[in-house]
Design an enzyme around this catalytic site. Structure first.
Site, mmCIF file in Angstrom:
data_model
loop_
_atom_site.group_PDB
_atom_site.id
_atom_site.type_symbol
_atom_site.label_atom_id
_atom_site.label_comp_id
_atom_site.label_asym_id
_atom_site.label_seq_id
_atom_site.Cartn_x
_atom_site.Cartn_y
_atom_site.Cartn_z
ATOM 1 N N SER A 135 0.938 -1.306 0.044
ATOM 2 C CA SER A 135 -0.027 -0.142 -0.078
ATOM 3 C C SER A 135 0.873 1.116 -0.074
ATOM 4 C CB SER A 135 -1.110 0.003 1.191
ATOM 5 O OG SER A 135 -1.751 0.971 1.195
ATOM 6 N N LYS A 161 -0.878 -0.843 -4.531
ATOM 7 C CA LYS A 161 -2.386 0.018 -4.168
ATOM 8 C C LYS A 161 -2.034 1.483 -3.694
ATOM 9 C CE LYS A 161 -4.907 -0.182 0.284
ATOM 10 N NZ LYS A 161 -5.367 -1.034 1.342
ATOM 11 N N LEU A 162 -2.562 2.184 -4.460
ATOM 12 C CA LEU A 162 -2.469 3.657 -4.527
ATOM 13 C C LEU A 162 -3.434 4.264 -3.492
ATOM 14 C CD1 LEU A 162 -1.375 4.836 -7.972
ATOM 15 C CD2 LEU A 162 0.125 4.006 -6.166
ATOM 16 N N LYS A 163 -3.296 5.129 -2.432
ATOM 17 C CA LYS A 163 -4.182 5.626 -1.566
ATOM 18 C C LYS A 163 -4.475 6.981 -2.416
ATOM 19 C CE LYS A 163 -4.275 3.554 2.285
ATOM 20 N NZ LYS A 163 -5.358 2.863 2.810
ATOM 21 N N ASP A 188 -7.442 2.950 -3.264
ATOM 22 C CA ASP A 188 -7.821 3.020 -2.003
ATOM 23 C C ASP A 188 -8.236 4.380 -1.446
ATOM 24 O OD1 ASP A 188 -9.079 2.568 0.607
ATOM 25 O OD2 ASP A 188 -7.514 1.374 1.388
ATOM 26 N N ASN A 190 -10.233 5.366 1.274
ATOM 27 C CA ASN A 190 -10.664 5.485 2.520
ATOM 28 C C ASN A 190 -11.756 6.523 2.671
ATOM 29 O OD1 ASN A 190 -7.357 4.808 3.053
ATOM 30 N ND2 ASN A 190 -8.834 3.602 4.324
ATOM 31 N N ASP A 238 -13.998 -1.928 2.566
ATOM 32 C CA ASP A 238 -13.152 -2.446 3.585
ATOM 33 C C ASP A 238 -13.856 -1.953 4.987
ATOM 34 O OD1 ASP A 238 -11.139 -1.979 5.735
ATOM 35 O OD2 ASP A 238 -9.860 -0.899 4.560
ATOM 36 N N LYS A 262 -10.026 -7.469 7.184
ATOM 37 C CA LYS A 262 -9.097 -7.480 8.215
ATOM 38 C C LYS A 262 -9.633 -7.784 9.589
ATOM 39 C CE LYS A 262 -7.587 -2.823 6.167
ATOM 40 N NZ LYS A 262 -7.969 -1.311 6.350
HETATM 41 C C1 NPQ Z 1 -6.627 0.432 4.522
HETATM 42 N N1 NPQ Z 1 -4.353 0.146 5.486
HETATM 43 O O1 NPQ Z 1 -6.387 -0.512 3.942
HETATM 44 C C2 NPQ Z 1 -5.551 0.640 5.595
HETATM 45 C C3 NPQ Z 1 -5.587 2.211 6.488
HETATM 46 C C4 NPQ Z 1 -4.515 2.566 7.382
HETATM 47 C C5 NPQ Z 1 -2.037 -0.572 4.475
HETATM 48 O O2 NPQ Z 1 -3.594 0.755 3.634
HETATM 49 C C6 NPQ Z 1 -1.318 3.942 10.868
HETATM 50 C C7 NPQ Z 1 -2.065 2.820 11.354
HETATM 51 C C8 NPQ Z 1 -1.467 4.447 9.615
HETATM 52 C C9 NPQ Z 1 -3.067 1.992 10.651
HETATM 53 C C10 NPQ Z 1 -2.835 4.141 7.447
HETATM 54 C C11 NPQ Z 1 -3.343 0.081 4.539
HETATM 55 C C12 NPQ Z 1 -2.673 3.751 8.838
HETATM 56 C C13 NPQ Z 1 -3.177 2.624 9.149
HETATM 57 C C14 NPQ Z 1 -3.794 3.539 6.874
HETATM 58 C C15 NPQ Z 1 -4.306 1.992 8.586
HETATM 59 O O3 NPQ Z 1 -7.337 1.350 4.657
HETATM 60 MG MG MG Z 2 -8.626 0.295 3.107
#
Ligand code: NPQ
Ligand code: MG
Length: 368
Positions: A135, A161-163, A188, A190, A238, A262
């Protein structure tokens, strides 16, 4: 088992680079570890709640408080605790799934260490190695993003995976797609978008993405149904998926055609396996999400990702993606895969010296 102590450790783990998402930037992981002791042995669980309530309503100080004041006392009072009974014993408290998951995982670890069975075998794993993705946070510039992505591709990650967020979507996705050719790519959000963005998100269709993850707020299953019908990129939930029942409902309504699992978000690995089973029955592929876990939580995620329905690479990256030094032996990527731990319980040993060194306060010991 009869629990004799539950100890809460609070530690700070610096990240190798800041991780920026649509809800903010993190430079360190503020982590709560749960250690249980019992008449049959001990076990560990890692709570995935973030420092702030920005991914979900849970946050680490809140998780610690609910465990200390409500959840741990209920388990310490019980005459006999089994991994299967934890959810029932904690059902009186509404929500707080990440806090409950950490406790259930620690009890499961203790129970399996006592019988010698691994998490992988107990969950129903069918592989001894799992495909890994990574990610990638929102970057300061397109050039910086491309440099980071190239580094992960060179390391062997099988999926990027790009935020994304409004203002950081089509342009970075186009640039990364040009850089990585036909390597698997997904995004992703969020929850950063609204229904007003449906037409805009449709422009992602030209990039051949594996999926778009959680574009809208977690409660709005209907908005995801609308988007799924409007674009060709598969929608993956998610944050919205908090139980097996919600997963079945969201799939049945056409809101999601792929599911991110998760364990922390759904209350533990037993519920995570149920979601896997429900999705498998409905023909929906799943993949294992990540919450920047240390080796303790990562070990359990890798075991989960070895189940047959996990047909897409997960956010189960190597330890070095996040930490210079891990709380266990590091998980090291080989040919884009991680080995599934085979030892009793989580199969990893916790480095107590590091847990002590990284502590941000004295451990809190709770007893019956
Ligand atoms: C997601 N994770 O899938 C999460 C969200 C996320 C790996 O993208 C600190 C602790 C920072 C937990 C940032 C990935 C975070 C975190 C993003 C979880 O949505
Ligand atoms: Mg996510």
């Amino acid at each position: 088992m009869k629990l004799t102590a539950i100890t809460l450790h609070r530690i700070a783990m610096p990240l190798v680079r800041p991780f920026e998402t649509s809800f903010g930037s993190q430079t360190a992981r503020d982590i709560l570890l749960v250690h249980v002791e019992s008449d049959i042995g001990e076990g560990w669980g890692e709570c995935v709640a973030m420092a702030d309530p920005v991914y979900s309503s849970e946050y680490v100080a809140g998780a610690e408080a609910v465990i200390r004041d409500y959840l741990a006392p209920a388990l310490l009072r019980a005459v006999d605790v089994t991994p299967e009974s934890v959810a029932r014993l904690l059902h009186f408290a509404v929500g707080h799934r990440m806090a409950k998951a950490a406790l259930e995982t620690a009890v499961l670890d203790a129970a399996l260490r006592a019988t010698g069975e691994s998490f992988a075998r107990s969950f129903g794993a069918v592989r001894d190695r799992v495909d890994c993705g990574v990610s990638v946070g929102i970057a300061p510039s397109i050039d910086a993003l491309l440099a980071e992505v190239q580094g992960y591709v060179d390391e062997g990650y099988k999926r990027i995976k790009l935020k994304i967020k409004p203002g950081w979507d089509l342009e970075p996705v186009r640039a990364v797609r040009e850089l990585i050719g036909d390597t698997l790519l997904q995004v992703d959000a969020n929850t950063a978008y609204t229904l007003d963005d449906v037409e805009h998100l449709g422009h992602l269709d030209e990039f051949g993405l594996l999926l778009i993850e959680q574009p809208f707020v977690e409660e709005d299953i209907a908005a995801h149904v609308t988007l799924s019908a409007a674009i060709s990129t598969p929608v993956c939930l998610d944050e919205s998926i908090v139980t097996a029942e919600v997963a079945a409902d969201a799939i049945g309504r056409g809101a999601t055609s792929i599911v991110n699992i998760k364990a922390g978000r759904v209350g533990g690995y037993l519920e995570a396996v149920r979601i896997h089973d429900v999705c498998a029955d409905l023909g929906v592929p799943v993949w294992c999400g990540g919450m920047l876990e240390t080796g303790i939580g990562r070990a359990a995620n890798v075991a989960l990702a070895a189940l047959p329905g996990f047909t897409l690479p997960g956010d189960t990256s190597g330890s070095s993606r996040y930490f210079a030094e891990d709380l266990t032996e590091p998980f090291v990527l080989r040919d884009g895969q991680l080995d599934v731990p085979q030892g009793p319980g989580s199969g990893v040993e916790v480095r107590l010296d590091l847990v002590r060194d990284r502590a941000t306060r004295e451990p809190l010991v709770l007893r019956p």
